[in-house]
Structure formats: structure tokens, C-alpha cells
Design a protein around this motif. Structure first.
Motif, PDB file in Angstrom:
ATOM      1  N   GLY A  96     105.775  -7.468 127.525  1.00  0.00           N
ATOM      2  CA  GLY A  96     105.217  -6.597 127.396  1.00  0.00           C
ATOM      3  C   GLY A  96     104.470  -5.888 125.961  1.00  0.00           C
ATOM      4  N   VAL A  97     104.556  -4.849 125.965  1.00  0.00           N
ATOM      5  CA  VAL A  97     104.228  -4.212 124.677  1.00  0.00           C
ATOM      6  C   VAL A  97     105.390  -3.162 123.494  1.00  0.00           C
ATOM      7  N   LYS A  98     105.569  -4.018 122.981  1.00  0.00           N
ATOM      8  CA  LYS A  98     106.959  -2.740 122.465  1.00  0.00           C
ATOM      9  C   LYS A  98     106.466  -1.002 121.919  1.00  0.00           C
ATOM     10  N   GLU A  99     104.916  -0.655 121.811  1.00  0.00           N
ATOM     11  CA  GLU A  99     104.461   0.269 122.251  1.00  0.00           C
ATOM     12  C   GLU A  99     103.013   0.040 121.739  1.00  0.00           C
ATOM     13  N   LEU A 100     102.059   1.158 122.479  1.00  0.00           N
ATOM     14  CA  LEU A 100     101.108   1.239 122.739  1.00  0.00           C
ATOM     15  C   LEU A 100     100.548   2.707 122.542  1.00  0.00           C
ATOM     16  N   PRO A 101      99.978   2.459 120.274  1.00  0.00           N
ATOM     17  CA  PRO A 101      99.696   3.047 119.935  1.00  0.00           C
ATOM     18  C   PRO A 101      97.976   3.578 120.079  1.00  0.00           C
ATOM     19  N   VAL A 102      97.720   4.674 120.749  1.00  0.00           N
ATOM     20  CA  VAL A 102      96.683   5.227 121.351  1.00  0.00           C
ATOM     21  C   VAL A 102      95.846   6.354 120.621  1.00  0.00           C
ATOM     22  N   ALA A 103      95.039   6.571 120.595  1.00  0.00           N
ATOM     23  CA  ALA A 103      94.310   8.245 120.054  1.00  0.00           C
ATOM     24  C   ALA A 103      93.374   8.519 121.491  1.00  0.00           C
ATOM     25  N   PHE A 104      93.151   9.298 121.037  1.00  0.00           N
ATOM     26  CA  PHE A 104      91.794  10.532 122.197  1.00  0.00           C
ATOM     27  C   PHE A 104      91.068  11.296 121.307  1.00  0.00           C
TER      28      PHE A 104
END
Length: 104
Positions: A96-104
Motif C-alpha cells: 500500500g501507499v505510505k502516504e497519499l497527498p491529495v488536493a481538493f
């Protein structure tokens, strides 16, 4: 016993790769890409048979409720970095991902 053309002798150890589960190219094209609309057999994330996770129905219900609610609340939710820059866990039993940077 034979599995996938490979002979397995009695007493021989067999190790299953969780990170490879459901990525078999014979299941469909581009199996490394998340596609919720893909017509593929059920996944192995919750185990199978007598080893099926007892919490699987609850987790599946939560996902059916949470994901649509998340997208209704943040309709423009997207990755904040290119996919190639998403950090994946290097040493983990479950891929899996270590972290998932998202924007909105």
C-alpha cells in the motif's frame, strides 16, 4: 500436487505473495490500475473460505458508504502529486501507499 504447472512435494513450503494477489494478467488488462468498474473476480483482501475475515461485511459496508460520501463532500478530490511520486511502503506485509497527498 501440482499448482500452476509447478510440482509441490509433500512437506514443501509454499509462500503466497499478498502483494501479487489479484494482479494476474490473465484476470484482465492493466491489473495494477485501480478500476472500481472492472469486471473481475472477487479480490482476496479479506481472505477466503474458513479463513475469511469476520469483519469483512462491516468493512465492505463502510466502504460502500464512506467513499461516495467522501466524493460528495469533496467532488474535486484528486492526487496532489503525479502518481509516480506517490510513496509506497517498502517493507510491509500488506502492500500500500505510505502516504497519499491529495488536493481538493
Amino acid at each position: 500436487m501440482e499448482l500452476g504447472g509447478q510440482r509441490i512435494a509433500k512437506g514443501e513450503m509454499v509462500l503466497c505473495s499478498l502483494t501479487a494477489a489479484n494482479r494476474d494478467p490473465s484476470l484482465g488488462a492493466d491489473m495494477d490500475r485501480v478500476d472500481p468498474l472492472r469486471d473481475a473476480p472477487s479480490h482476496l483482501a479479506f481472505g477466503h473460505g474458513i479463513h475469511r475475515c469476520i469483519g469483512a461485511p462491516l468493512a465492505q459496508m463502510e466502504m460502500r458508504i464512506a467513499y461516495p460520501a467522501l466524493l460528495r463532500r469533496f467532488p474535486s478530490l484528486r492526487l496532489a502529486v503525479p502518481y509516480d511520486e506517490v510513496p509506497f511502503r517498502e517493507l510491509a506485509i500488506v502492500y500500500g501507499v505510505k502516504e497519499l497527498p491529495v488536493a481538493f
